[in-house]
Every structure is written in structure tokens, then in C-alpha cells.
Design an enzyme around this catalytic site. Sequence first.
Site, PDB file in Angstrom:
ATOM      1  N   ILE A   1      49.927  44.920  33.741  1.00 17.06           N
ATOM      2  CA  ILE A   1      50.722  46.010  34.305  1.00 17.06           C
ATOM      3  C   ILE A   1      51.195  45.657  35.704  1.00 17.06           C
ATOM      4  CG2 ILE A   1      50.667  48.422  35.054  1.00 17.06           C
ATOM      5  CD1 ILE A   1      48.576  48.907  32.834  1.00 17.06           C
TER       6      ILE A   1
ATOM      7  N   ASP B   1      44.053  40.660  44.216  1.00 17.24           N
ATOM      8  CA  ASP B   1      43.296  40.497  42.986  1.00 17.24           C
ATOM      9  C   ASP B   1      42.097  39.613  43.285  1.00 17.24           C
ATOM     10  OD1 ASP B   1      44.200  40.916  39.762  1.00 17.24           O
ATOM     11  OD2 ASP B   1      42.590  39.485  40.151  1.00 17.24           O
TER      12      ASP B   1
ATOM     13  N   ALA C   1      47.117  54.829  38.568  1.00 15.21           N
ATOM     14  CA  ALA C   1      47.333  54.881  37.117  1.00 15.21           C
ATOM     15  C   ALA C   1      46.356  53.941  36.429  1.00 15.21           C
ATOM     16  CB  ALA C   1      48.770  54.503  36.786  1.00 15.21           C
TER      17      ALA C   1
ATOM     18  N   GLU D   1      37.861  63.673  32.165  1.00 12.71           N
ATOM     19  CA  GLU D   1      39.048  64.113  31.447  1.00 12.71           C
ATOM     20  C   GLU D   1      38.636  64.817  30.165  1.00 12.71           C
ATOM     21  OE1 GLU D   1      41.693  60.844  30.882  1.00 12.71           O
ATOM     22  OE2 GLU D   1      41.838  60.355  33.015  1.00 12.71           O
TER      23      GLU D   1
ATOM     24  N   HIS E   1      47.167  61.625  32.261  1.00 14.43           N
ATOM     25  CA  HIS E   1      46.879  60.295  31.699  1.00 14.43           C
ATOM     26  C   HIS E   1      47.947  59.894  30.673  1.00 14.43           C
ATOM     27  CE1 HIS E   1      43.326  57.366  30.845  1.00 14.43           C
ATOM     28  NE2 HIS E   1      44.483  56.728  30.831  1.00 14.43           N
TER      29      HIS E   1
ATOM     30  N   GLY F   1      50.279  57.383  31.267  1.00 18.53           N
ATOM     31  CA  GLY F   1      50.867  56.096  31.614  1.00 18.53           C
ATOM     32  C   GLY F   1      51.377  55.317  30.429  1.00 18.53           C
TER      33      GLY F   1
END
Length: 463
Positions: free
Chosen positions: A209, A228, A286, A317, A342, A344
Amino acid sequence: MPSQKTNGTVDQQQASASQAAVTAAVTAAPLQDTTRAPRRSSITHVREKVLKPFNTKEIKILLLENINQTAVDAFKYQGYQVEYISKSLSGPELIEKIRTVHAIGIRSKTKLTKAVLQEAQNLIVIGCFCIGTNQVDLETASKLGIAVFNSPFSNSRSVAELVIGEVITLSRQIGDRNKEMHRGVWNKVSNNCYEIRGKTLGIVGYGHIGTQLSVLAEAMGMTVYFYDVLNIMPLGSAKQVATLENLLAASDFVSLHVPELEDTKDMLGEREIMGYMKKGAYLINASRGTVVQIPALIKALKSGHLGGAAIDVYPKEPAANGPTFDIYPDLLDCPNLILTPHIGGSTEEAQSMIGIEVSTALIKYINQGSSFNAVNYPEIDLRAIREEENTVRVLYTHQNVPGVLKEINQIFADHNVDKQYSDSKGDIAYLMADIGGVTEEEITSIYNMVSSTKSNIRTRVLY
């Protein structure tokens, strides 16, 4: 990800799915001169043997959580028995359903815990039709000889596009203007509204992503930095920074795309948001709900330190749609805040691709034993058995201890082993072997001897 050779049945499925397009292309093509001798193709098609389990008459599939129709069609094409349920299951209801199935497909709401998996006597494979696999007890699945597959990149574009939309929406305060208009308030302002061209986007997690987002952001004139834990070759003009703090300090927008791990839990709290992020910067999450500390986010938004935020994931959730979402009340009063449930990867294109990707992986594992791209299993594969070959395939999951291969090879010693491959991952090892020229009685004998070994976790024979 490199393309993989599919088995014959999947090839047939893909051919069937594209037949209309092929027909249209042929009918639209100009007529060719048929007086000339046709050119011979150097490509020959090898017919692959359709394997079936030695000791199972029918494969049963359970699909939960409204998994895309592409997966349902793929499994039914194989002749599997498919039960489709649009919601997630839990407790006794889930246990009752999972007891007799050979494969289960889930998304993020169904929790396959140790207690649930231990009740699944026939289960050989799990398909997570999503990116994450934290809803599955992977260690228990491995110990029970259950392979787990997911879809690590099929929804990447959908998530990246959502983030780009949120970047623009936050920068122009569109969310607040929309709410005002719904209340009948006309509030045309330009103060603190900006173009995104020339701004800096910081991406935390430069995976599937993150890289997609990087390309889209650069195309819109943004400067991209990323952080990263791995050294990764950037796409375009993106630049990797050494620390998270450096990225936060340099970015006008920060977008999070990391998995849920111990190292990422509470990654961004008051120290990171208030101490390192620019005043007026924007935060987008996200990834996973546990990555951002919600109280710290509320404080940063209400104090004006952050110019806005977009949240698509939450620490807790609900299992189903409806008015049952337990959210921080103070979060709802924050300015320039976008809250989404949620979504995405919730596009038709992404769900279709996920359905195809995961169902293909499960079919290859069920039909051929290929564990390539499994998240909890040694990844091995053997070339397909040809249709004319009198060959059986032995699939042997076992404890990774010394002496196992010696014992197995002694069982195989009186037979012609065409090909064999073995690998291990942690405490689990997986072996595939093709044995030629065997009779029905010998198949039964091989199965009984292999499955009776002390290190056996699960043995399957396909013929």
C-alpha cells in the site's frame, strides 16, 4: 509478486471467465488471408491430471462475512460443496459450523482461536480474504496441520486511493464544510485551506500500500518520504529516512501503513504527535486501530496542534454493521476529522481481486498441495502431474525433528519416487512427494504407514 503457474482446473476457470472477451476480440478482428499456410505454434499444452483426495469423497467449504462472489464461483467450479454466510460467526455457532468443513474463508471479524481450531477435525486450510491474519491463531493452526493464506496486496490500490482522497479532503476542510452545509450553514472560507501540490507526505510502512500511495502522491506533485524497518528501494523520487521521528518532523501529512505487531502497538502517542509532528500537520491511519493512541489524537486535534486527521481503523470494531459502535465520545467533537468504518479495501475491484487471489491459493493447496504464499507454513510446490501419469502425490506435514526424512524414505524405498521436496518453518515441516506406478492397495498402504509415523501432524494423499 511473481506470477505462478496454475493448475489445470484453475486454467479452465480463467478461460471460462474470459470467454466473452475472447469471442468479442475474434469477431472484431479483420479477416485473415486463408490461402496462406497457417504458422505452426511452438507452444504445446500439457494436460494436467486432476487430483482428488484419497480418503475424502467431497470437499466442504464454509465462507463467512460476505466474501466476494468470485470466490464462491471458483469453489463451485471445482465441484466443492459451498456454504455461504454473509455475517461473521462466533462461539458455539462457529464451532458447530467448522467441525465438518475442509476449508473456511473469513475476513477480519471471525476469530479462529485455539479453542475453535481444535474443534475443526477435518479442516486443512484457512483463507483470510483480507490482508491481516491476526484473527487466526497461526501457531495452533500450524500445529494442527492447517495452512493459512491471505491476500497481501489485492486491495492496495483501493486503500491508496482512499488516502489520497483523504489528503485532499483534509487539506481543504471538506468534511467540516459538508457537515455545515447539512445543517444549513453557508461558510465559504479559504483560511487554512491548501493545495497538496508541493506538500510533503510521510509514509510509515513502505509495503504494497505504501508504495502505491507513494506513486499516486508524487503524480500529484507531492514530495514523499518513507520510514520502514527494512531498507527498501524507493519508487520514483521517494526517499527513505532513518527514524520515525525524522519522518514525523519533515511531513505535512503522515499516513500509517503498518501491520499490528507488538512493535507497532501505540506507535504514535502524545510524544510522537505533539512532540515531533509539525504544528498544523495531518495524520491518517488506514492500518490498524492499535497503532495510534486515541486520547493523544483527541488532544492534538482540540488543541490545534494537528490541522486534521482521518481514521479508518479503531482499537475495537464491531462484528457487524449497525448502530453499535462504541467510540470515544470526545473524538466526535474534533475539528477537521474524517471517520470511516474500516472501508480502505471496500471497493468492488478490491474484493473481486481478493476473492480470486485467495480462492486460487486454497484450490491449489486442496487440489495439488502447493503451500506457496502460505503465511504459517513452509512454502513448497511441485510441478503438476501429467494426465497420462499413473502417479500419486503424498503431502506430509510433520514435526520438525531429526530422523523424519530417513523414516519416510524407508517407506518410499520400494516405490518409484518421481520427485520430492521438503522444507521447514519453525517447529513444522512439510513434504511433497510424487510416487509413480502404484496400485490402489499400495496407495492405502503408503497412507497408513506415513500417517502412523510418530512425527505425523497431517497426511494427505492425492491421486
